[in-house]
Every structure is written in structure tokens, then in C-alpha cells.
Design a protein around this motif. Structure first.
Motif, PDB file in Angstrom:
ATOM      1  N   ILE A  66      -1.462  -4.941   2.219  1.00  0.00           N
ATOM      2  CA  ILE A  66      -2.157  -4.274   3.451  1.00  0.00           C
ATOM      3  C   ILE A  66      -3.601  -3.594   3.439  1.00  0.00           C
ATOM      4  O   ILE A  66      -3.434  -2.663   2.392  1.00  0.00           O
ATOM      5  N   HIS A  67      -4.546  -4.156   3.907  1.00  0.00           N
ATOM      6  CA  HIS A  67      -5.821  -3.354   3.713  1.00  0.00           C
ATOM      7  C   HIS A  67      -5.961  -2.575   4.890  1.00  0.00           C
ATOM      8  O   HIS A  67      -6.492  -3.033   5.981  1.00  0.00           O
ATOM      9  N   HIS A  68      -5.817  -1.238   4.550  1.00  0.00           N
ATOM     10  CA  HIS A  68      -6.177  -0.185   5.548  1.00  0.00           C
ATOM     11  C   HIS A  68      -7.650   0.198   5.466  1.00  0.00           C
ATOM     12  O   HIS A  68      -8.218  -0.416   4.250  1.00  0.00           O
ATOM     13  N   SER A  69      -8.178   0.740   6.325  1.00  0.00           N
ATOM     14  CA  SER A  69      -9.603   0.880   6.312  1.00  0.00           C
ATOM     15  C   SER A  69      -9.938   1.921   5.242  1.00  0.00           C
ATOM     16  O   SER A  69     -11.228   1.694   4.495  1.00  0.00           O
ATOM     17  N   ASP A  70      -9.235   2.654   4.397  1.00  0.00           N
ATOM     18  CA  ASP A  70      -9.610   3.393   3.540  1.00  0.00           C
ATOM     19  C   ASP A  70      -8.645   3.471   2.252  1.00  0.00           C
ATOM     20  O   ASP A  70      -8.821   3.998   1.159  1.00  0.00           O
ATOM     21  N   SER A  71      -7.655   2.390   2.253  1.00  0.00           N
ATOM     22  CA  SER A  71      -6.842   2.257   0.977  1.00  0.00           C
ATOM     23  C   SER A  71      -6.006   0.850   1.101  1.00  0.00           C
ATOM     24  O   SER A  71      -6.064   0.192   2.326  1.00  0.00           O
ATOM     25  N   LEU A  72      -5.299   0.471   0.021  1.00  0.00           N
ATOM     26  CA  LEU A  72      -4.304  -0.588   0.078  1.00  0.00           C
ATOM     27  C   LEU A  72      -3.104  -0.049  -0.164  1.00  0.00           C
ATOM     28  O   LEU A  72      -2.725   0.782  -0.716  1.00  0.00           O
ATOM     29  N   GLN A  73      -2.181  -1.033   0.766  1.00  0.00           N
ATOM     30  CA  GLN A  73      -0.693  -0.759   0.713  1.00  0.00           C
ATOM     31  C   GLN A  73      -0.165  -2.194   0.228  1.00  0.00           C
ATOM     32  O   GLN A  73      -0.109  -2.913   0.703  1.00  0.00           O
ATOM     33  N   ASN A  74       0.631  -1.656  -1.024  1.00  0.00           N
ATOM     34  CA  ASN A  74       1.329  -2.998  -1.564  1.00  0.00           C
ATOM     35  C   ASN A  74       2.742  -2.654  -1.031  1.00  0.00           C
ATOM     36  O   ASN A  74       3.343  -1.780  -1.293  1.00  0.00           O
ATOM     37  N   ILE A  75       3.462  -3.979  -0.549  1.00  0.00           N
ATOM     38  CA  ILE A  75       4.735  -3.830   0.029  1.00  0.00           C
ATOM     39  C   ILE A  75       5.580  -5.096  -0.722  1.00  0.00           C
ATOM     40  O   ILE A  75       5.111  -6.121  -0.579  1.00  0.00           O
ATOM     41  N   SER A  76       6.700  -4.537  -1.240  1.00  0.00           N
ATOM     42  CA  SER A  76       7.440  -5.353  -2.109  1.00  0.00           C
ATOM     43  C   SER A  76       8.526  -6.391  -0.952  1.00  0.00           C
ATOM     44  O   SER A  76       8.675  -5.715  -0.026  1.00  0.00           O
ATOM     45  N   PRO A  77       8.620  -7.423  -1.405  1.00  0.00           N
ATOM     46  CA  PRO A  77       9.228  -8.680  -0.567  1.00  0.00           C
ATOM     47  C   PRO A  77      10.760  -8.299  -0.682  1.00  0.00           C
ATOM     48  O   PRO A  77      11.473  -9.441  -0.708  1.00  0.00           O
ATOM     49  N   ASN A  78      11.406  -7.346  -0.592  1.00  0.00           N
ATOM     50  CA  ASN A  78      12.807  -7.126  -0.947  1.00  0.00           C
ATOM     51  C   ASN A  78      13.612  -7.710   0.299  1.00  0.00           C
ATOM     52  O   ASN A  78      13.555  -7.806   1.321  1.00  0.00           O
ATOM     53  N   ASN A  79      14.832  -8.214  -0.147  1.00  0.00           N
ATOM     54  CA  ASN A  79      15.833  -8.657   0.741  1.00  0.00           C
ATOM     55  C   ASN A  79      16.138  -7.809   1.926  1.00  0.00           C
ATOM     56  O   ASN A  79      16.518  -6.665   1.836  1.00  0.00           O
ATOM     57  N   CYS A  80      16.119  -8.470   3.242  1.00  0.00           N
ATOM     58  CA  CYS A  80      16.453  -7.605   4.622  1.00  0.00           C
ATOM     59  C   CYS A  80      15.429  -6.934   5.100  1.00  0.00           C
ATOM     60  O   CYS A  80      15.519  -6.366   6.224  1.00  0.00           O
ATOM     61  N   LYS A  81      14.353  -6.619   4.267  1.00  0.00           N
ATOM     62  CA  LYS A  81      13.318  -5.753   4.748  1.00  0.00           C
ATOM     63  C   LYS A  81      12.273  -6.534   5.616  1.00  0.00           C
ATOM     64  O   LYS A  81      12.091  -7.666   5.713  1.00  0.00           O
ATOM     65  N   SER A  82      12.022  -5.693   6.814  1.00  0.00           N
ATOM     66  CA  SER A  82      11.122  -6.306   7.791  1.00  0.00           C
ATOM     67  C   SER A  82       9.714  -5.365   7.672  1.00  0.00           C
ATOM     68  O   SER A  82       9.755  -4.308   7.618  1.00  0.00           O
ATOM     69  N   VAL A  83       8.585  -6.029   7.952  1.00  0.00           N
ATOM     70  CA  VAL A  83       7.352  -5.402   8.103  1.00  0.00           C
ATOM     71  C   VAL A  83       6.618  -5.845   9.630  1.00  0.00           C
ATOM     72  O   VAL A  83       6.847  -7.039   9.827  1.00  0.00           O
ATOM     73  N   PHE A  84       6.014  -4.981  10.233  1.00  0.00           N
ATOM     74  CA  PHE A  84       5.703  -5.275  11.645  1.00  0.00           C
ATOM     75  C   PHE A  84       4.186  -4.654  11.733  1.00  0.00           C
ATOM     76  O   PHE A  84       3.874  -3.199  11.430  1.00  0.00           O
ATOM     77  N   PHE A  85       3.307  -5.189  12.306  1.00  0.00           N
ATOM     78  CA  PHE A  85       1.941  -4.689  12.542  1.00  0.00           C
ATOM     79  C   PHE A  85       1.130  -5.444  13.603  1.00  0.00           C
ATOM     80  O   PHE A  85       1.576  -6.605  13.700  1.00  0.00           O
ATOM     81  N   LYS A  86       0.074  -4.850  13.929  1.00  0.00           N
ATOM     82  CA  LYS A  86      -0.730  -5.482  14.990  1.00  0.00           C
ATOM     83  C   LYS A  86      -1.525  -6.658  14.334  1.00  0.00           C
ATOM     84  O   LYS A  86      -2.193  -6.570  13.548  1.00  0.00           O
ATOM     85  N   SER A  87      -1.203  -7.985  15.036  1.00  0.00           N
ATOM     86  CA  SER A  87      -2.007  -9.172  14.710  1.00  0.00           C
ATOM     87  C   SER A  87      -3.259  -9.151  14.253  1.00  0.00           C
ATOM     88  O   SER A  87      -4.230  -9.859  13.519  1.00  0.00           O
ATOM     89  N   SER A  88      -4.020  -8.507  15.317  1.00  0.00           N
ATOM     90  CA  SER A  88      -5.507  -8.373  15.393  1.00  0.00           C
ATOM     91  C   SER A  88      -6.080  -7.287  14.807  1.00  0.00           C
ATOM     92  O   SER A  88      -7.254  -7.232  14.614  1.00  0.00           O
ATOM     93  N   GLU A  89      -5.177  -6.487  14.167  1.00  0.00           N
ATOM     94  CA  GLU A  89      -5.896  -5.102  13.462  1.00  0.00           C
ATOM     95  C   GLU A  89      -5.865  -5.256  12.045  1.00  0.00           C
ATOM     96  O   GLU A  89      -6.631  -4.622  11.299  1.00  0.00           O
ATOM     97  N   ILE A  90      -4.736  -5.608  11.316  1.00  0.00           N
ATOM     98  CA  ILE A  90      -4.438  -5.372   9.994  1.00  0.00           C
ATOM     99  C   ILE A  90      -4.843  -6.559   9.028  1.00  0.00           C
ATOM    100  O   ILE A  90      -4.030  -7.742   9.520  1.00  0.00           O
ATOM    101  N   GLU A  91      -5.765  -6.336   8.330  1.00  0.00           N
ATOM    102  CA  GLU A  91      -5.984  -7.664   7.418  1.00  0.00           C
ATOM    103  C   GLU A  91      -5.028  -7.282   6.155  1.00  0.00           C
ATOM    104  O   GLU A  91      -4.748  -6.237   5.697  1.00  0.00           O
ATOM    105  N   HIS A  92      -4.352  -8.691   5.648  1.00  0.00           N
ATOM    106  CA  HIS A  92      -3.390  -8.495   4.710  1.00  0.00           C
ATOM    107  C   HIS A  92      -3.645  -9.960   3.813  1.00  0.00           C
ATOM    108  O   HIS A  92      -4.274 -10.697   4.180  1.00  0.00           O
ATOM    109  N   GLU A  93      -2.699  -9.752   2.772  1.00  0.00           N
ATOM    110  CA  GLU A  93      -2.964 -10.854   1.731  1.00  0.00           C
ATOM    111  C   GLU A  93      -1.432 -10.833   1.181  1.00  0.00           C
ATOM    112  O   GLU A  93      -0.811  -9.798   0.903  1.00  0.00           O
ATOM    113  N   VAL A  94      -0.991 -12.121   0.726  1.00  0.00           N
ATOM    114  CA  VAL A  94       0.133 -12.279  -0.508  1.00  0.00           C
ATOM    115  C   VAL A  94      -0.262 -12.305  -1.686  1.00  0.00           C
ATOM    116  O   VAL A  94      -1.074 -13.439  -2.122  1.00  0.00           O
ATOM    117  N   LEU A  95       0.114 -11.427  -2.674  1.00  0.00           N
ATOM    118  CA  LEU A  95      -0.600 -11.487  -3.940  1.00  0.00           C
ATOM    119  C   LEU A  95       0.214 -12.500  -4.708  1.00  0.00           C
ATOM    120  O   LEU A  95       1.355 -12.877  -4.234  1.00  0.00           O
TER     121      LEU A  95
END
Length: 196
Positions: free
Chosen positions: A152-181
Motif C-alpha cells: 500500500i502506497h500511503h502518502s508518507d509511507s509504504l505498508q506491506n500486507i501478507s496474503p495470509n489465508n482468510c484475511k481481508s483487506v478493504f480500502f477506497k478504490s479512488s484513493e489508495i495506490e497499491h501493488e502486488v510484489l
């Protein structure tokens, strides 16, 4: 499920990225993963593109995952259980946060070894119906060395989220730039958008 939904919403409010570690039950996650694996084995997964119906681009240097859309018309008991869960979440989201969500779309996503998705936004330039992005992971025993984090590319930092089983991630489609490493082994999820 109300506490799980609230965990997702509360973490979204505090950090613009909601995370629930147990959005799916282990049983439903296992069934959905089996569905995805069956589709993959039958060559039913298709290369994902960028853009919408009027302008789809396939560029494997930007995005190299493969997908298959979920649909109630499939009459798959486990997909329908997932849709029932999403109906409950949308109802809770609308009643507690007045979001006005009226629909959604979801697809299975498989990143084969060495696949990735470069930094992007989820909302189309010519269509703003996608309001919130959701990813629900189907990966048992994921290790840090497996890569494949959602960055996740926050305005002042990066946040890496591991794709662990059963986990859900939720964010505004128009606001949050992101990538899959880059992932070092097959990485599975259900990815979608809550829409107005």
C-alpha cells in the motif's frame, strides 16, 4: 460476524486500509480455494487486463495475474455462501457508515510464481462506480520468504500486507495506490469492488 465487520471498518477508519485476519471461515476459504484450483486445472482462468470494457489492455510487464469471475449464476454453493457473506457485510457497511453501496463484483485471482501487479488505482478514469476495493486471501501457511505482499502506497509511507489465508483487506478504490510484489510461489485470492 458483526465483530469481524467492525474490525474491518474500524481499521479502515484509523488507517485508510481495513484489515480483518479472519474474514472468511477456514472451511469456506478451503472450498473457495478448491474451486479456484479446479478452474486453474481446467484452463478456465484468463489473463487479466487493465481498463474496463471499452478499453482493456493486456500488458504482462504491468500485470501478470490470471482471473475468473464469480457469479451467482454458476449455482456453486460455496461461491453463493461467499456472496451471502458479502451481502451481510454490505448491509452492515451501509447501515453503519451510510456508504450507499448497491452492488459488487468479484473474481478469483491467481498469481503464478514470479507474477506481480505494478502500482495502480482501482477506479477507472471513465467510470467511478467502484467505491471500495476488497481482497480476500486463500493462502495457507504463507511465509515472509514467499513474497507476494500487497504493498500500500500511503502518502508518507509504504505498508506491506501478507496474503495470509482468510484475511481481508478493504480500502477506497479512488484513493489508495497499491501493488502486488513479485510472488515466489502461487498466490490465490478473491478480489473485487463494492459499487454504487
Amino acid at each position: 460476524m458483526e465483530q469481524t465487520f467492525n474490525d474491518l471498518i474500524d481499521s479502515f477508519i484509523s488507517n485508510k486500509v481495513g484489515i480483518s485476519d479472519n474474514f472468511l471461515s477456514e472451511s469456506l476459504a478451503a472450498h473457495l480455494k478448491a474451486n479456484l484450483n479446479s478452474l486453474y486445472a481446467q484452463n478456465q482462468m484468463k489473463a487479466a487486463g487493465t481498463g474496463n470494457n471499452s478499453q482493456v489492455v493486456h500488458d504482462k510487464l504491468f500485470r501478470s495475474d490470471i482471473i475468473h469471475w464469480l457469479d451467482r449464476k454458476h449455482n456453486n454453493v460455496h461461491e453463493n455462501a461467499f456472496f451471502d457473506l458479502m451481502d451481510s457485510f454490505v448491509s452492515h457497511l451501509n447501515s453503519t457508515c451510510y456508504t450507499g453501496i448497491t452492488g459488487y463484483e468479484f473474481h478469483y485471482t491467481l498469481y503464478e510464481k514470479d507474477s506481480f501487479y505494478k502500482k495502480h488505482l482501482d477506479q477507472f478514469r471513465n467510470n467511478d462506480s467502484r467505491q471500495y476495493s476488497m481482497i480476500i486471501y486463500l493462502n495457507s501457511n504463507w511465509q515472509e520468504s514467499d513474497g507476494g505482499e500487497l504493498c500500500i502506497h500511503h502518502s508518507d509511507s509504504l505498508q506491506n500486507i501478507s496474503p495470509n489465508n482468510c484475511k481481508s483487506v478493504f480500502f477506497k478504490s479512488s484513493e489508495i495506490e497499491h501493488e502486488v510484489l513479485v510472488t515466489h510461489k502461487e498466490r490465490r485470492s478473491i478480489t473485487g469492488w463494492l459499487k454504487i
